[in-house]
Design an enzyme around this catalytic site. Structure first.
Site, mmCIF file in Angstrom:
data_model
loop_
_atom_site.group_PDB
_atom_site.id
_atom_site.type_symbol
_atom_site.label_atom_id
_atom_site.label_comp_id
_atom_site.label_asym_id
_atom_site.label_seq_id
_atom_site.Cartn_x
_atom_site.Cartn_y
_atom_site.Cartn_z
ATOM 1 C CE1 TYR A 66 -4.486 -0.898 -0.306
ATOM 2 C CE2 TYR A 66 -3.470 -3.010 0.819
ATOM 3 C CZ TYR A 66 -4.517 -2.443 0.042
ATOM 4 O OH TYR A 66 -5.359 -3.179 -0.291
ATOM 5 C CD GLN A 100 -15.553 -0.952 -9.694
ATOM 6 O OE1 GLN A 100 -15.290 -2.069 -9.308
ATOM 7 N NE2 GLN A 100 -15.626 -0.470 -11.018
ATOM 8 C CG ASN A 101 -10.871 4.275 -9.649
ATOM 9 O OD1 ASN A 101 -10.788 2.882 -9.709
ATOM 10 N ND2 ASN A 101 -10.498 4.973 -10.764
ATOM 11 C CG HIS A 118 -13.976 -1.065 -4.065
ATOM 12 N ND1 HIS A 118 -13.579 -1.483 -5.195
ATOM 13 C CD2 HIS A 118 -15.286 -1.460 -3.591
ATOM 14 C CE1 HIS A 118 -14.610 -2.313 -5.653
ATOM 15 N NE2 HIS A 118 -15.503 -2.403 -4.777
ATOM 16 C CB CYS A 129 -9.164 1.934 19.624
ATOM 17 S SG CYS A 129 -8.003 3.259 18.897
ATOM 18 C CB CYS A 146 -3.114 2.376 17.507
ATOM 19 S SG CYS A 146 -4.220 3.734 18.053
ATOM 20 C CB THR A 187 -14.669 -1.000 -14.042
ATOM 21 O OG1 THR A 187 -14.994 -2.090 -12.999
ATOM 22 C CG2 THR A 187 -16.147 -0.681 -14.648
ATOM 23 C CB SER A 188 -12.546 -5.817 -15.697
ATOM 24 O OG SER A 188 -12.528 -5.852 -14.076
HETATM 25 C C1 BJW Z 1 -9.226 1.337 -19.634
HETATM 26 C C2 BJW Z 1 -7.821 1.889 -20.146
HETATM 27 C C3 BJW Z 1 -8.043 3.228 -20.375
HETATM 28 C C4 BJW Z 1 -7.421 0.061 -19.075
HETATM 29 N N1 BJW Z 1 -9.350 3.770 -20.734
HETATM 30 N N2 BJW Z 1 -9.970 1.700 -20.217
HETATM 31 C C5 BJW Z 1 -21.529 -11.818 -6.382
HETATM 32 C C6 BJW Z 1 -20.771 -12.914 -7.554
HETATM 33 C C7 BJW Z 1 -19.662 -13.364 -7.404
HETATM 34 C C8 BJW Z 1 -18.781 -13.013 -6.334
HETATM 35 C C9 BJW Z 1 -19.394 -12.096 -5.311
HETATM 36 C C10 BJW Z 1 -20.595 -11.741 -5.831
HETATM 37 N N3 BJW Z 1 -20.524 -10.535 -4.636
HETATM 38 C C11 BJW Z 1 -19.672 -10.516 -3.687
HETATM 39 C C12 BJW Z 1 -18.669 -11.401 -4.367
HETATM 40 C C13 BJW Z 1 -17.209 -11.629 -3.823
HETATM 41 C C14 BJW Z 1 -16.327 -10.748 -4.285
HETATM 42 C C15 BJW Z 1 -16.323 -10.562 -5.926
HETATM 43 O O1 BJW Z 1 -16.812 -9.720 -6.369
HETATM 44 N N4 BJW Z 1 -15.391 -11.444 -6.291
HETATM 45 C C16 BJW Z 1 -15.182 -11.570 -7.785
HETATM 46 C C17 BJW Z 1 -13.742 -11.433 -8.138
HETATM 47 C C18 BJW Z 1 -15.633 -12.829 -8.383
HETATM 48 N N5 BJW Z 1 -16.742 -9.161 -3.837
HETATM 49 C C19 BJW Z 1 -16.488 -8.769 -2.593
HETATM 50 O O2 BJW Z 1 -16.054 -9.748 -1.863
HETATM 51 C C20 BJW Z 1 -16.933 -7.429 -2.029
HETATM 52 N N6 BJW Z 1 -17.762 -7.549 -0.928
HETATM 53 C C21 BJW Z 1 -18.980 -8.073 -0.761
HETATM 54 O O3 BJW Z 1 -19.569 -8.483 -1.787
HETATM 55 O O4 BJW Z 1 -19.373 -8.032 0.339
HETATM 56 C C22 BJW Z 1 -20.488 -8.897 0.786
HETATM 57 C C23 BJW Z 1 -20.159 -10.355 1.083
HETATM 58 C C24 BJW Z 1 -19.123 -10.672 1.691
HETATM 59 C C25 BJW Z 1 -18.771 -12.083 1.930
HETATM 60 C C26 BJW Z 1 -19.158 -12.882 1.035
HETATM 61 C C27 BJW Z 1 -20.094 -12.500 -0.050
HETATM 62 C C28 BJW Z 1 -20.629 -11.001 -0.106
HETATM 63 C C29 BJW Z 1 -15.706 -6.483 -1.808
HETATM 64 C C30 BJW Z 1 -14.847 -6.320 -2.905
HETATM 65 C C31 BJW Z 1 -13.616 -5.298 -2.705
HETATM 66 C C32 BJW Z 1 -12.871 -5.083 -3.877
HETATM 67 N N7 BJW Z 1 -11.606 -4.717 -3.426
HETATM 68 C C33 BJW Z 1 -10.527 -4.153 -4.499
HETATM 69 C C34 BJW Z 1 -9.380 -3.773 -3.762
HETATM 70 C C35 BJW Z 1 -9.641 -2.242 -3.073
HETATM 71 C C36 BJW Z 1 -8.466 -1.959 -2.209
HETATM 72 C C37 BJW Z 1 -7.248 -1.891 -3.034
HETATM 73 O O5 BJW Z 1 -7.264 -1.247 -4.185
HETATM 74 O O6 BJW Z 1 -6.051 -2.374 -2.813
HETATM 75 O O7 BJW Z 1 -11.154 -3.159 -5.435
HETATM 76 S S1 BJW Z 1 -10.269 -5.464 -5.516
HETATM 77 C C38 BJW Z 1 -9.971 -4.282 -6.950
HETATM 78 O O8 BJW Z 1 -10.991 -4.525 -7.787
HETATM 79 C C39 BJW Z 1 -10.314 -2.977 -6.512
HETATM 80 C C40 BJW Z 1 -11.089 -2.457 -7.849
HETATM 81 O O9 BJW Z 1 -11.813 -1.359 -7.319
HETATM 82 C C41 BJW Z 1 -11.771 -3.375 -8.014
HETATM 83 C C42 BJW Z 1 -12.353 -3.510 -9.537
HETATM 84 O O10 BJW Z 1 -11.469 -3.221 -10.407
HETATM 85 P P1 BJW Z 1 -11.431 -2.453 -11.747
HETATM 86 O O11 BJW Z 1 -11.423 -1.000 -11.284
HETATM 87 O O12 BJW Z 1 -12.594 -2.934 -12.521
HETATM 88 O O13 BJW Z 1 -9.951 -2.559 -12.604
HETATM 89 P P2 BJW Z 1 -9.578 -3.933 -13.325
HETATM 90 O O14 BJW Z 1 -7.816 -3.748 -13.484
HETATM 91 O O15 BJW Z 1 -10.171 -5.044 -13.327
HETATM 92 O O16 BJW Z 1 -10.179 -3.316 -14.816
HETATM 93 C C43 BJW Z 1 -9.334 -2.051 -15.664
HETATM 94 C C44 BJW Z 1 -10.239 -2.010 -17.056
HETATM 95 O O17 BJW Z 1 -9.993 -0.811 -17.285
HETATM 96 C C45 BJW Z 1 -10.050 -2.937 -17.871
HETATM 97 O O18 BJW Z 1 -11.131 -3.504 -18.361
HETATM 98 C C46 BJW Z 1 -9.246 -2.328 -19.065
HETATM 99 O O19 BJW Z 1 -9.554 -2.772 -20.343
HETATM 100 C C47 BJW Z 1 -9.397 -0.960 -18.633
HETATM 101 N N8 BJW Z 1 -8.700 -0.095 -19.221
HETATM 102 N N9 BJW Z 1 -6.746 1.090 -19.540
HETATM 103 C C48 BJW Z 1 -10.254 2.989 -20.520
HETATM 104 N N10 BJW Z 1 -7.242 4.129 -20.776
HETATM 105 ZN ZN ZN Z 2 -6.137 2.158 18.557
#
Ligand code: BJW
Ligand code: ZN
Length: 248
Positions: A66, A100-101, A118, A129, A146, A187-188
């Site tokens: 991070y 999501q960023n 996110h 705490c 902390c 976003t993917s």
């Molecule tokens: C361009 C470009 C240019 C490039 N111009 N485009 C339902 C179904 C299945 C699974 C689940 C579900 N519900 C929940 C889940 C589980 C899980 C999940 O989704 N898993 C999947 C992987 C299947 N979700 C969770 O756990 C979420 N919590 C939740 O649902 O809680 C309730 C629950 C709890 C327990 C059990 C069940 C439910 C939480 C998700 C948290 C995601 N966190 C992250 C990390 C954040 C912190 C950090 O940054 O360190 O968030 S993971 C990462 O992915 C980050 C992003 O915000 C997120 C999305 O990624 P993003 O932004 O789409 O990026 P990329 O790289 O994937 O895509 C980039 C795109 O840009 C590409 O398409 C390129 O082509 C494009 N591109 N250059 C335009 N110039």
């Molecule tokens: Zn503390």
């Protein structure tokens, strides 16, 4: 880029516009995406680092990752796409920017109302705490403890398996359901529940447009696909939007 007559008409009439952004929007600023080649996750699967167990197993390792990302994010600047989205907020009576960023670039580009699904990398909190810590010193490569209770300090971001902030998710779902036009940009659409938002908008009757350099998991379900870099497409689109709505 040629925009369809249908999109232009929808934008002319739209009162309510909502946008979901992902890592691709910041790619042109130099922030690596998650799932593209050369992205943050190339060496590690998302699940290996962005989850609670990984942090508890090796807090220093996850913390240093991070810190590395904070370094990148503090060095880069908002791009044309972030700036166009900040301008769009002024064009439509109701505008929802959902991101999501965690990189602060929408804020730095001048967007006022941002729904952060996110979390934010500049906020951190004590897991014991819940004291909040901001503006962390980047030279701290080992996880911080902390000052009040000695608990571990973690970034205020949403890891896999964790709930999204309830209020933000509710507002995002409402914005999607009420949108006349909904954009899903850089976003993917692989991570839920954020990936549901364009589908919610579509089911509620919005015209849903994707801007991405390549097709995504949900492209087939949407109304219009604009293929290319979001910074370039959004800069053209804001110019067209202003002229169709007679704005300067
Ligand atoms: C361009 C470009 C240019 C490039 N111009 N485009 C339902 C179904 C299945 C699974 C689940 C579900 N519900 C929940 C889940 C589980 C899980 C999940 O989704 N898993 C999947 C992987 C299947 N979700 C969770 O756990 C979420 N919590 C939740 O649902 O809680 C309730 C629950 C709890 C327990 C059990 C069940 C439910 C939480 C998700 C948290 C995601 N966190 C992250 C990390 C954040 C912190 C950090 O940054 O360190 O968030 S993971 C990462 O992915 C980050 C992003 O915000 C997120 C999305 O990624 P993003 O932004 O789409 O990026 P990329 O790289 O994937 O895509 C980039 C795109 O840009 C590409 O398409 C390129 O082509 C494009 N591109 N250059 C335009 N110039
Ligand atoms: Zn503390």
């Amino acid at each position: 880029m040629v925009f369809s007559e249908k999109l232009l008409q929808r934008l002319k009439d739209a009162e309510n516009v909502a946008v979901l952004t992902g890592a691709g929007v910041s790619a042109e600023s130099g922030v690596p995406t998650f799932r593209d080649p050369g992205g943050i996750w190339e060496k590690f699967r998302p699940e290996q680092l962005a989850n609670f167990e990984a942090f508890m197993n090796d807090p220093d390792f996850v913390w240093s990752w991070y810190q590395h990302r904070r370094e990148i994010m503090r060095e880069v600047k908002p791009n044309k796409g972030h700036i166009a989205l900040a301008e769009m907020e002024q064009v439509f009576p109701k505008f929802g920017l959902i991101t999501q960023n965690i990189d602060n670039l929408h804020f730095r580009a001048g967007s006022k109302k941002i729904i952060e699904l996110h979390g934010n990398i500049e906020r951190n909190f004590c897991m014991k705490c819940r004291t909040f810590y901001e503006e962390i010193d980047l030279s701290e490569k080992k996880v911080l403890k902390c000052e009040k209770c000695g608990g571990l300090i973690r970034p205020d971001v949403v890891w896999f398996g964790e709930m999204l902030p309830m209020n933000e998710l509710r507002i995002a779902e409402e914005s999607a359901a009420n949108a006349d036009v909904f954009f899903t940009i850089g976003t993917s659409a692989e991570v839920y529940p954020a990936a549901m938002l364009p589908i919610i908008a579509k089911r509620a009757g919005a015209y849903v447009v994707e801007i991405n350099t390549k097709p995504t998991a949900i492209s087939a379900e949407l109304d219009e696909i604009l293929t290319g870099k979001s910074g370039e497409i959004l800069a053209e689109l804001i110019t067209v939007m202003k002229s169709t709505r007679n704005l300067k």
